[in-house]
Scaffold this active site. Sequence first.
Site, PDB file in Angstrom:
ATOM      1  N   GLU A 224      87.922  72.295  39.624  1.00 20.93           N
ATOM      2  CA  GLU A 224      87.121  72.252  40.852  1.00 20.93           C
ATOM      3  C   GLU A 224      86.145  73.428  40.916  1.00 20.93           C
ATOM      4  O   GLU A 224      85.287  73.478  41.790  1.00 20.93           O
ATOM      5  CB  GLU A 224      88.026  72.215  42.088  1.00 20.93           C
ATOM      6  CG  GLU A 224      88.802  73.500  42.372  1.00 20.93           C
ATOM      7  CD  GLU A 224      90.069  73.659  41.532  1.00 20.93           C
ATOM      8  OE1 GLU A 224      90.121  73.150  40.398  1.00 20.93           O
ATOM      9  OE2 GLU A 224      91.000  74.327  42.024  1.00 20.93           O
TER      10      GLU A 224
ATOM     11  N   SER B 113      96.717  77.383  33.316  1.00 28.00           N
ATOM     12  CA  SER B 113      97.630  78.530  33.342  1.00 28.00           C
ATOM     13  C   SER B 113      99.083  78.086  33.116  1.00 28.00           C
ATOM     14  O   SER B 113      99.434  76.916  33.316  1.00 28.00           O
ATOM     15  CB  SER B 113      97.513  79.232  34.691  1.00 28.00           C
ATOM     16  OG  SER B 113      97.899  78.340  35.715  1.00 28.00           O
TER      17      SER B 113
ATOM     18  N   CYS C 150      90.949  81.224  26.366  1.00 27.17           N
ATOM     19  CA  CYS C 150      92.407  81.212  26.180  1.00 27.17           C
ATOM     20  C   CYS C 150      92.781  81.866  24.862  1.00 27.17           C
ATOM     21  O   CYS C 150      93.912  82.291  24.676  1.00 27.17           O
ATOM     22  CB  CYS C 150      92.929  79.790  26.213  1.00 27.17           C
ATOM     23  SG  CYS C 150      92.233  78.778  24.910  1.00 27.17           S
TER      24      CYS C 150
ATOM     25  N   PHE D  46      88.854  75.957  34.221  1.00 27.01           N
ATOM     26  CA  PHE D  46      87.446  76.303  34.450  1.00 27.01           C
ATOM     27  C   PHE D  46      86.758  76.887  33.227  1.00 27.01           C
ATOM     28  O   PHE D  46      85.542  76.902  33.158  1.00 27.01           O
ATOM     29  CB  PHE D  46      87.341  77.323  35.605  1.00 27.01           C
ATOM     30  CG  PHE D  46      87.647  78.739  35.186  1.00 27.01           C
ATOM     31  CD1 PHE D  46      86.660  79.536  34.608  1.00 27.01           C
ATOM     32  CD2 PHE D  46      88.913  79.288  35.331  1.00 27.01           C
ATOM     33  CE1 PHE D  46      86.931  80.845  34.192  1.00 27.01           C
ATOM     34  CE2 PHE D  46      89.195  80.583  34.918  1.00 27.01           C
ATOM     35  CZ  PHE D  46      88.203  81.358  34.347  1.00 27.01           C
TER      36      PHE D  46
ATOM     37  N   LYS E 264      90.606  64.859  35.794  1.00 25.38           N
ATOM     38  CA  LYS E 264      90.528  65.749  36.966  1.00 25.38           C
ATOM     39  C   LYS E 264      89.983  67.078  36.454  1.00 25.38           C
ATOM     40  O   LYS E 264      90.735  67.937  35.993  1.00 25.38           O
ATOM     41  CB  LYS E 264      91.924  65.915  37.575  1.00 25.38           C
ATOM     42  CG  LYS E 264      91.962  66.219  39.048  1.00 25.38           C
ATOM     43  CD  LYS E 264      91.279  67.498  39.465  1.00 25.38           C
ATOM     44  CE  LYS E 264      92.038  68.747  39.108  1.00 25.38           C
ATOM     45  NZ  LYS E 264      91.238  69.987  39.373  1.00 25.38           N
TER      46      LYS E 264
HETATM   47  P1  NAD Z   1      94.629  76.826  36.468  1.00 19.41           P
HETATM   48  O1  NAD Z   1      96.010  76.617  35.980  1.00 19.41           O
HETATM   49  O2  NAD Z   1      94.430  77.591  37.722  1.00 19.41           O
HETATM   50  O3  NAD Z   1      93.910  75.394  36.719  1.00 19.41           O
HETATM   51  C1  NAD Z   1      93.990  74.374  35.764  1.00 19.41           C
HETATM   52  C2  NAD Z   1      93.928  73.035  36.475  1.00 19.41           C
HETATM   53  O4  NAD Z   1      95.059  72.900  37.325  1.00 19.41           O
HETATM   54  C3  NAD Z   1      92.682  72.868  37.350  1.00 19.41           C
HETATM   55  O5  NAD Z   1      92.176  71.575  37.175  1.00 19.41           O
HETATM   56  C4  NAD Z   1      93.213  73.104  38.752  1.00 19.41           C
HETATM   57  O6  NAD Z   1      92.528  72.356  39.727  1.00 19.41           O
HETATM   58  C5  NAD Z   1      94.648  72.631  38.666  1.00 19.41           C
HETATM   59  N1  NAD Z   1      95.534  73.396  39.573  1.00 19.41           N
HETATM   60  C6  NAD Z   1      95.359  74.664  40.020  1.00 19.41           C
HETATM   61  N2  NAD Z   1      96.395  75.024  40.819  1.00 19.41           N
HETATM   62  C7  NAD Z   1      97.239  73.981  40.860  1.00 19.41           C
HETATM   63  C8  NAD Z   1      98.495  73.745  41.493  1.00 19.41           C
HETATM   64  N3  NAD Z   1      99.083  74.669  42.247  1.00 19.41           N
HETATM   65  N4  NAD Z   1      99.088  72.546  41.291  1.00 19.41           N
HETATM   66  C9  NAD Z   1      98.515  71.590  40.531  1.00 19.41           C
HETATM   67  N5  NAD Z   1      97.314  71.771  39.904  1.00 19.41           N
HETATM   68  C10 NAD Z   1      96.688  72.931  40.074  1.00 19.41           C
HETATM   69  O7  NAD Z   1      93.800  77.455  35.247  1.00 19.41           O
HETATM   70  P2  NAD Z   1      92.324  78.025  35.251  1.00 19.41           P
HETATM   71  O8  NAD Z   1      92.299  79.314  36.003  1.00 19.41           O
HETATM   72  O9  NAD Z   1      91.362  76.957  35.614  1.00 19.41           O
HETATM   73  O10 NAD Z   1      92.126  78.309  33.678  1.00 19.41           O
HETATM   74  C11 NAD Z   1      92.538  79.501  33.058  1.00 19.41           C
HETATM   75  C12 NAD Z   1      93.903  79.345  32.414  1.00 19.41           C
HETATM   76  O11 NAD Z   1      93.870  78.294  31.459  1.00 19.41           O
HETATM   77  C13 NAD Z   1      94.311  80.580  31.630  1.00 19.41           C
HETATM   78  O12 NAD Z   1      95.682  80.802  31.847  1.00 19.41           O
HETATM   79  C14 NAD Z   1      94.048  80.203  30.177  1.00 19.41           C
HETATM   80  O13 NAD Z   1      94.812  80.897  29.223  1.00 19.41           O
HETATM   81  C15 NAD Z   1      94.414  78.751  30.223  1.00 19.41           C
HETATM   82  N6  NAD Z   1      93.828  78.011  29.113  1.00 19.41           N
HETATM   83  C16 NAD Z   1      94.654  77.631  28.097  1.00 19.41           C
HETATM   84  C17 NAD Z   1      94.144  76.955  26.996  1.00 19.41           C
HETATM   85  C18 NAD Z   1      95.030  76.528  25.858  1.00 19.41           C
HETATM   86  O14 NAD Z   1      94.603  75.718  25.060  1.00 19.41           O
HETATM   87  N7  NAD Z   1      96.242  77.041  25.744  1.00 19.41           N
HETATM   88  C19 NAD Z   1      92.779  76.652  26.954  1.00 19.41           C
HETATM   89  C20 NAD Z   1      91.964  77.047  28.026  1.00 19.41           C
HETATM   90  C21 NAD Z   1      92.505  77.726  29.105  1.00 19.41           C
END
Ligand code: NAD
Length: 508
Positions: free
Chosen positions: A188, A238, A293, A161, A185
């Site tokens: 959401e 994450s 991030c 997000f 994808k």
């Molecule tokens: P998230 O992991 O909750 O969601 C990421 C994606 O995974 C979304 O599209 C979501 O719909 C999907 N998702 C969520 N739960 C899932 C599950 N149980 N099974 C399969 N798919 C699932 O992350 P977020 O809260 O949207 O974003 C924040 C996180 O992203 C932080 O941890 C941040 O550090 C990380 N991030 C990392 C980078 C990088 O380059 N290392 C860059 C941006 C964000």
Amino acid sequence: MSAIPTPVAGRDVDTVKLLIDGEFVESTSTEWRDIVNPATQQLLARVPFATAAETDAAIRAAHAAFATWKNTPIGARMRIMLKYQALVREHMPRIAHTLSAEQGKTIPDAEGDIFRGLEVVEHACSIGTLQQGEFAENVAGGVDTYTLRQPIGVCAGITPFNFPAMIPLWMFPMALVCGNTFVLKPSEQDPMSTMQLVELALEAGVPKGVLNVVHGGKAVVDALCTHELVKAISFVGSTAVGTHVYRLGSEHGKRVQAMMGAKNHAVVLPDANREQSLNALVGASFGAAGQRCMATSVAVLVGAAREWVPELVAKAKQLTVNAGSEPHTDVGPVVSRAAKERILGLIDSGVKQGATLALDGRGVKVSGYENGNFIGPTIFTDVTTDMDIYTSEIFGPVLVVLHVPTLDDAIALVNRNPFGNGVGVFTQSGAAARKFQSEIDIGQVGINIPIPVPVPFFSFTGSRGSKLGDLGPYGKQVVQFYTQTKTITARWFDDEPASGVNTTISLR
Ligand code: NAD
């Protein structure tokens, strides 16, 4: 049908569309999620969780389009990207407005989000040289060896997000320009600005089926990770979800890169430029409400730099907390009520576990936006490495401060943390900076730079708990990720007499 949410007869709110085989379509799903402005709680639109049949249709459309797209000349693919970068630039203010409304970040920061993605599109325009193979003449008598970098097929992208423009733009432009087709994808939580970027890609000339979009959560992600026609998956999010995606996708034979969570330290040596370093620290910790991030979430003050805490707190206090749409806002709301509750819970845990709350942002009130998900800049001192505020990724406007006696102690501390996304060192000593860059086990290292995100002709990297998979999401590495190398060894016979059958391995 347009990608941009439009009112649908019989519904009380706009809906976000799927993109399947060149058409923006209304999902038949029964499961929907509200997209809410985090500053006001205003309902902006609803996003569907695509059905299994819709996800399958998107993947099959991408698979069918690959047959033609992979043979589209490289110059034609490049010219679409040239047009795309112009369109994204032209529409940046409109997209930034949507992005700020659905995500919460300030308008200038939303423009930065789009701009950093736009730079990747610009880089995609260099594909003519990026996708070249290698050639060695006469590796044996009359034999040449060369490599082809061929597209791999249907690639999928799963995005978080916090950068709804930049991260989708890390993915599909480079995948497409290499000759692959794509199923995206988006998060959401804030897919509307992503969809505006997708619509512009079609306007730039991306043919039907080459780029597809499905919305949803775990079920859609798992379908992408297990579908026989998906060849590669780029994930950003994450660590828990990225690890799941990496394992599931790898088990099903896919190439996977997962860029994941972070706990980014800034190491401040006492010889650093005090004013510049503290300004950098405050901007990197509280900008985007700490939801980057690469945000700085831990300050490690070395030796006498521990005296700088009062000044750090004073600077953080001056930041303006307000809606992202208001001018002069420094810190907008966090993305959702759930995120706010989680962050407040972690702040409470810090107090309970004995850290000192040097700046408390919990009770912040924003006039005119009383329902917003605001948390003011928060700073903890007297933090130890066993506290939850140190071990967890807070992903909010919270900075924890630790003190260590020496640079060696600081390096050891950072290297013991399970994450390895970004780190900064602040010093005027070249020798200290050089030792730091050499010994630190972190993907992105900044020297007097607080958020050292590489420009797109380098690659975003990461180590340990922040990254799975060898290759980064842009730069030269992503061309390797989105292509399959084929090595050709060739000999052309002339009219000389045949040399007879040889059954041994050649020694030359
Ligand atoms: P998230 O992991 O909750 O969601 C990421 C994606 O995974 C979304 O599209 C979501 O719909 C999907 N998702 C969520 N739960 C899932 C599950 N149980 N099974 C399969 N798919 C699932 O992350 P977020 O809260 O949207 O974003 C924040 C996180 O992203 C932080 O941890 C941040 O550090 C990380 N991030 C990392 C980078 C990088 O380059 N290392 C860059 C941006 C964000």
